[in-house]
Design an enzyme around this catalytic site. Structure first.
Site, PDB file in Angstrom:
ATOM      1  N   HIS A 130       1.324  11.343  -1.658  1.00  0.00           N
ATOM      2  CA  HIS A 130       0.071  11.121  -0.950  1.00  0.00           C
ATOM      3  C   HIS A 130      -0.695  12.441  -0.918  1.00  0.00           C
ATOM      4  O   HIS A 130      -0.276  13.393  -0.254  1.00  0.00           O
ATOM      5  CB  HIS A 130       0.345  10.621   0.474  1.00  0.00           C
ATOM      6  CG  HIS A 130      -0.850   9.997   1.118  1.00  0.00           C
ATOM      7  ND1 HIS A 130      -1.002   9.883   2.481  1.00  0.00           N
ATOM      8  CD2 HIS A 130      -1.969   9.434   0.581  1.00  0.00           C
ATOM      9  CE1 HIS A 130      -2.146   9.280   2.753  1.00  0.00           C
ATOM     10  NE2 HIS A 130      -2.743   9.002   1.617  1.00  0.00           N
ATOM     11  N   HIS A 160       0.849  -1.199   0.000  1.00  0.00           N
ATOM     12  CA  HIS A 160       0.000   0.000   0.000  1.00  0.00           C
ATOM     13  C   HIS A 160       0.883   1.248   0.000  1.00  0.00           C
ATOM     14  O   HIS A 160       1.908   1.297   0.685  1.00  0.00           O
ATOM     15  CB  HIS A 160      -0.891  -0.007   1.255  1.00  0.00           C
ATOM     16  CG  HIS A 160      -1.603   1.278   1.513  1.00  0.00           C
ATOM     17  ND1 HIS A 160      -1.230   2.148   2.526  1.00  0.00           N
ATOM     18  CD2 HIS A 160      -2.660   1.856   0.900  1.00  0.00           C
ATOM     19  CE1 HIS A 160      -2.044   3.186   2.535  1.00  0.00           C
ATOM     20  NE2 HIS A 160      -2.914   3.047   1.556  1.00  0.00           N
ATOM     21  N   ASN A 161       0.502   2.257  -0.793  1.00  0.00           N
ATOM     22  CA  ASN A 161       1.289   3.501  -0.867  1.00  0.00           C
ATOM     23  C   ASN A 161       2.786   3.192  -0.924  1.00  0.00           C
ATOM     24  O   ASN A 161       3.586   3.690  -0.125  1.00  0.00           O
ATOM     25  CB  ASN A 161       0.979   4.409   0.330  1.00  0.00           C
ATOM     26  CG  ASN A 161      -0.387   5.060   0.219  1.00  0.00           C
ATOM     27  OD1 ASN A 161      -1.104   4.858  -0.770  1.00  0.00           O
ATOM     28  ND2 ASN A 161      -0.778   5.833   1.212  1.00  0.00           N
ATOM     29  N   ASP A 218       0.113   6.546  -6.530  1.00  0.00           N
ATOM     30  CA  ASP A 218      -0.870   7.634  -6.416  1.00  0.00           C
ATOM     31  C   ASP A 218      -0.423   8.773  -7.328  1.00  0.00           C
ATOM     32  O   ASP A 218       0.578   9.435  -7.065  1.00  0.00           O
ATOM     33  CB  ASP A 218      -0.954   8.132  -4.977  1.00  0.00           C
ATOM     34  CG  ASP A 218      -1.644   7.134  -4.062  1.00  0.00           C
ATOM     35  OD1 ASP A 218      -2.006   6.048  -4.548  1.00  0.00           O
ATOM     36  OD2 ASP A 218      -1.806   7.430  -2.868  1.00  0.00           O
ATOM     37  N   GLU A 232      -3.844   4.824  -8.519  1.00  0.00           N
ATOM     38  CA  GLU A 232      -4.865   5.732  -7.980  1.00  0.00           C
ATOM     39  C   GLU A 232      -4.682   7.024  -8.762  1.00  0.00           C
ATOM     40  O   GLU A 232      -3.744   7.791  -8.536  1.00  0.00           O
ATOM     41  CB  GLU A 232      -4.710   5.944  -6.479  1.00  0.00           C
ATOM     42  CG  GLU A 232      -5.858   6.760  -5.908  1.00  0.00           C
ATOM     43  CD  GLU A 232      -5.841   6.842  -4.397  1.00  0.00           C
ATOM     44  OE1 GLU A 232      -6.180   7.924  -3.875  1.00  0.00           O
ATOM     45  OE2 GLU A 232      -5.489   5.851  -3.740  1.00  0.00           O
ATOM     46  N   GLU A 272       1.596   0.185  -5.478  1.00  0.00           N
ATOM     47  CA  GLU A 272       0.616   1.248  -5.686  1.00  0.00           C
ATOM     48  C   GLU A 272       1.292   2.544  -6.114  1.00  0.00           C
ATOM     49  O   GLU A 272       2.369   2.888  -5.620  1.00  0.00           O
ATOM     50  CB  GLU A 272      -0.193   1.492  -4.408  1.00  0.00           C
ATOM     51  CG  GLU A 272      -1.318   2.495  -4.606  1.00  0.00           C
ATOM     52  CD  GLU A 272      -2.167   2.681  -3.372  1.00  0.00           C
ATOM     53  OE1 GLU A 272      -3.290   3.190  -3.515  1.00  0.00           O
ATOM     54  OE2 GLU A 272      -1.716   2.325  -2.261  1.00  0.00           O
TER      55      GLU A 272
END
Length: 516
Positions: A117, A72-73, A104, A151, A102
């Site tokens: 983020h 995640h992230n 973003d 994302e 991931e």
């Protein structure tokens, strides 16, 4: 004969010794004391089944039939609010066997999309630099496919730049159309996708439409499901994005097997979603479903992929336990790889086997559309293989000091934990040995009941006992229950970062019996 050949190789380092006992042992194909000690530290004598160090599972099943090591992230090195972003974070995760990373993505300066983020003070990296790092390190540890989970917050113009970078950097390794001829009916296998990259993200239309003669494209698409289902404390900021996110066709067309969609219930997914349409679940929602509708979740995951991610309230990049989600058949259980903790140790223990490929085949009863398995109620079925795990913790060796002071000596104790379905979760610990990290001896017995061994993991932890404060972590080793070897075994120890502690370990005796 094979064992004798093995002994010859094992004892070769002793060939220069002229001690009569060593010479006599070699002449008679016997083990001397030194030879025995060498053997007990040899990989063949470790607690992990040596056959499981290589890829030994069937890798020709559909992709959704595997647990997949996921991050995640991934770009973050520290916390979620002001920590640094770095391509090094992708490198570290990939070298640990992570197969789903991931990204973003936000509009950046000079027309170059950036990764960070959103709505925080984390630093930024260029999207193209992240893709270059992923390309270079994706298959260093494992040859099996890597999923890029996007994302996407970018404008159409910068989405087109994203598509260009992925196409030019990843080249033919990027899957941009279904394998084979015609519309697929299920996922390809990890074996078929070796060395390939898959994109998880939004898509303008159904994949089926690309095979229809009247192929048409919608003009715009909703925000990503992870953005919409994030925590309330970020909702006010995100409501400022009044308009829907428009999606560039070039980026949309790269999404083949992992189309992001909203989740509206298991029955809705069964009736309306195709196999390649996958939803992301915040940990709290996923844990609720796993506790209250585990069998329905398992059936959902027989056909589709599910991605789980940490709650937005985990601003310090803490993790949640992946175990209940695995027990519900969830494949892409994403953790903060940069955070050292028990949950991350358990995650790495799950993927320690099968050649550290990042893919572990789910048990047969979690791949069966008619499965009645429920990890909470434990109805009768093939999954119930009640075992009793007997462990004698005999001794430890070369346990490291936790302080640089010369006078620092650990007071070690050993904690053994079993993780699995709720009925299998248990722990026991030894007494503490005062001031002895060199060769502490316990000779203490433990016993555990394990009802669903295929889903269970065993964790050995050494702690420095402190009667005034909480114990300090010294080292640990986690592995699947079915990868344990019985008999007298050596347990290596890993530090907080997952690296081997040189010469440190535990000596144990392990026996597994049928509880019935």
């Amino acid at each position: 004969r094979t064992f004798c050949e093995f002994l010859d190789k094992l004892l070769a380092p002793l060939s220069l010794l002229t001690c009569p006992c060593v010479l006599l042992a070699k002449e008679n194909k016997l083990l001397s004391k030194d030879g025995f000690l060498m053997y007990m530290h040899h990989p063949e004598a470790l607690v992990l089944n040596p056959d499981h160090r290589e890829v030994y599972q069937d890798m020709d099943q559909p992709l959704n039939h595997y647990f997949i090591s996921s991050s995640h992230n991934t770009y973050l090195m520290e916390d979620q609010l002001q920590g640094p972003s770095s391509t090094e974070a992708y490198v570290r995760a990939l070298l640990k066997g992570c197969r789903c990373v991931e990204l973003d993505c936000w509009d950046g300066s000079e027309g170059e999309p950036e990764i960070y983020h959103g709505y925080t003070l984390t630093s930024k990296i260029l999207f193209k630099d992240a893709i270059k790092a992923i390309k270079e390190y994706a298959f260093k540890t494992s040859d099996y496919p890597v999923i890029l989970s996007l994302e996407n917050h970018c404008s159409v113009e910068q989405q087109e730049v994203m598509a260009h970078h992925m196409s030019s950097i990843l080249g033919s390794d990027l899957v941009t159309s279904p394998l084979g001829d015609g519309m697929p009916k299920c996922f390809p296998s990890p074996e078929e996708l070796k060395g390939k990259f898959l994109i998880k993200g939004k898509r303008l239309n159904k994949l089926e439409a690309t095979f229809a003669p009247d192929n048409t494209e919608d003009e715009e698409e909703d925000v990503t499901e992870e953005e919409e289902s994030d925590d309330e404390d970020q909702e006010q900021e995100k409501k400022k994005e009044k308009k829907k996110l428009k999606l560039a066709k070039a980026l949309s067309d790269m999404v083949v097997y992992c189309k992001s969609v909203h989740f509206h219930g298991f029955e809705d997914a069964r009736q309306h979603l195709s196999f390649y349409e996958m939803s992301s679940f915040k940990e709290n929602k996923a844990l609720e479903l796993a506790a209250e509708s585990a069998n329905a979740y398992i059936h959902h995951n027989v056909e589709k992929l599910s991605r789980i991610y940490p709650a937005g309230s985990r601003t310090n990049s803490s993790n949640y336990s992946p175990v209940p989600l695995w027990s519900a058949g969830c494949q892409v259980v994403a953790l903060n790889f940069q955070t050292t903790c028990t949950d991350m140790d358990v995650n790495q223990g799950r993927f320690l086997i099968n050649g550290k490929s990042g893919y572990v085949l789910k048990p047969a009863y979690m791949r069966d559309p008619a499965s009645e398995f429920d990890p909470v109620t434990l109805t009768r079925g093939d999954w119930l293989q009640h075992k009793t795990l007997h462990i004698m913790v005999i001794s430890g060796q070369q346990l490291p000091k936790l302080s640089k002071k010369k006078s620092s000596i650990v007071d070690p104790l050993v904690r053994v934990e079993v993780y699995g379905v709720p009925d299998d979760n248990a722990e026991a610990k030894t007494s503490a040995i005062d001031n002895n990290g060199f060769n502490p001896e316990w000779n203490e017995n433990m016993e555990f009941n394990v009802h669903v061994p295929e889903l269970a993991l065993v964790r050995f932890t050494v702690e420095d006992h402190d009667s005034a404060t909480s114990n300090e972590f010294v080292g640990q080793y986690t592995l699947p229950f079915n990868s344990l070897r019985m008999g007298y075994r050596h347990v290596p120890l890993l530090n907080k970062n997952g690296d081997v502690l040189p010469s440190a370990g535990l000596f144990v005796y392990i026996m597994v019996t049928d509880a019935n």
